[in-house]
Design a protein around this motif. Structure first.
Motif, short mmCIF file in Angstrom:
data_model
loop_
_atom_site.label_atom_id
_atom_site.label_comp_id
_atom_site.label_asym_id
_atom_site.label_seq_id
_atom_site.Cartn_x
_atom_site.Cartn_y
_atom_site.Cartn_z
N ASP A 24 42.22 46.97 48.45
CA ASP A 24 41.17 47.34 49.41
C ASP A 24 40.43 48.59 48.95
N LEU A 25 41.16 49.55 48.42
CA LEU A 25 40.53 50.78 47.93
C LEU A 25 39.60 50.49 46.75
N VAL A 26 40.03 49.65 45.82
CA VAL A 26 39.19 49.30 44.67
C VAL A 26 37.93 48.57 45.12
N LEU A 27 38.09 47.60 46.01
CA LEU A 27 36.92 46.86 46.50
C LEU A 27 35.99 47.77 47.30
N GLN A 28 36.54 48.68 48.07
CA GLN A 28 35.71 49.62 48.84
C GLN A 28 34.86 50.48 47.90
N HIS A 29 35.46 50.95 46.82
CA HIS A 29 34.70 51.77 45.87
C HIS A 29 33.69 50.94 45.09
N LEU A 30 34.03 49.68 44.81
CA LEU A 30 33.06 48.82 44.11
C LEU A 30 31.85 48.52 44.98
N PHE A 31 32.06 48.28 46.26
CA PHE A 31 30.95 47.95 47.15
C PHE A 31 30.18 49.19 47.59
N ALA A 32 30.65 50.38 47.23
CA ALA A 32 29.92 51.61 47.53
C ALA A 32 28.87 51.92 46.47
N LEU A 33 28.79 51.11 45.44
CA LEU A 33 27.81 51.29 44.38
C LEU A 33 26.41 50.95 44.91
N PRO A 34 25.38 51.26 44.17
CA PRO A 34 24.02 50.90 44.59
C PRO A 34 23.86 49.39 44.81
N GLN B 155 24.83 43.33 44.06
CA GLN B 155 24.28 41.97 43.93
C GLN B 155 24.76 41.31 42.64
N VAL B 156 24.76 42.07 41.55
CA VAL B 156 25.24 41.52 40.27
C VAL B 156 26.74 41.21 40.37
N MET B 157 27.50 42.09 41.02
CA MET B 157 28.94 41.83 41.19
C MET B 157 29.17 40.58 42.02
N GLY B 158 28.30 40.34 43.02
CA GLY B 158 28.42 39.12 43.81
C GLY B 158 28.12 37.88 43.00
N LEU B 159 27.16 37.98 42.07
CA LEU B 159 26.81 36.83 41.25
C LEU B 159 27.93 36.48 40.26
N VAL B 160 28.57 37.48 39.72
CA VAL B 160 29.64 37.21 38.75
C VAL B 160 31.02 37.11 39.40
N LYS B 161 31.07 37.18 40.72
CA LYS B 161 32.31 37.04 41.51
C LYS B 161 33.36 38.07 41.10
N LEU B 162 32.96 39.32 41.03
CA LEU B 162 33.88 40.38 40.64
C LEU B 162 34.96 40.61 41.70
N ASP B 163 34.64 40.38 42.97
CA ASP B 163 35.66 40.55 44.01
C ASP B 163 36.77 39.51 43.86
N THR B 164 36.42 38.30 43.45
CA THR B 164 37.43 37.27 43.19
C THR B 164 38.27 37.65 41.99
N CYS B 165 37.62 38.21 40.98
CA CYS B 165 38.35 38.66 39.78
C CYS B 165 39.35 39.75 40.13
N VAL B 166 38.96 40.69 40.97
CA VAL B 166 39.87 41.77 41.37
C VAL B 166 41.05 41.20 42.17
N SER B 167 40.78 40.24 43.04
CA SER B 167 41.86 39.62 43.80
C SER B 167 42.84 38.88 42.90
N ILE B 168 42.33 38.17 41.91
CA ILE B 168 43.19 37.46 40.97
C ILE B 168 44.02 38.45 40.16
N LEU B 169 43.41 39.53 39.76
CA LEU B 169 44.11 40.56 38.98
C LEU B 169 45.26 41.16 39.78
N PHE B 170 45.01 41.51 41.04
CA PHE B 170 46.08 42.09 41.85
C PHE B 170 47.14 41.07 42.22
#
Length: 99
Positions: free
Chosen positions: A46-56, A61-76
């Motif tokens: 949750d802390l990692v995703l919170q800091h990622l979504f605090a970016l400009p 939008q680019v993170m949403g297109l490449v599904k970075l949140d899914t990647c972080v979930s898979i990693l954890f």
């Protein structure tokens, strides 16, 4: 009752009580470890995703297109599975049992 039968029954009773104690100890430590590990990994994720979504917004939008949140979930999830498997294959439980 023959003496050998009493000896066998006494040995079986000692083995069963020792085995039950080890099983209960392993289950209790496993549950506590898994619960603590799950809470810790969830809070870090949750802390990692919170800091990622605090970016400009452009980066978000680019993170949403490449599904970075899914990647972080898979990693954890992979980290959690690795820690659980390491805990299952280690011999720390057998070292804690007093013989």
């Amino acid at each position: 009752m023959p003496i050998w039968l009493l000896a066998v029954l006494g040995g079986l009773a000692w083995i069963v009580t020792s085995l039950v104690g080890r099983v209960l100890l392993a289950l209790g430590l496993g549950y506590v470890s898994f619960t603590g590990l799950s809470a810790w990994v969830g809070s870090v994720k949750d802390l990692v995703l919170q800091h990622l979504f605090a970016l400009p917004p452009e980066f978000v939008q680019v993170m949403g297109l490449v599904k970075l949140d899914t990647c972080v979930s898979i990693l954890f999830s992979a980290i959690s599975v690795r820690l659980v498997l390491e805990g299952l294959s280690s011999d720390t439980i057998t070292k804690m049992v007093i013989k």
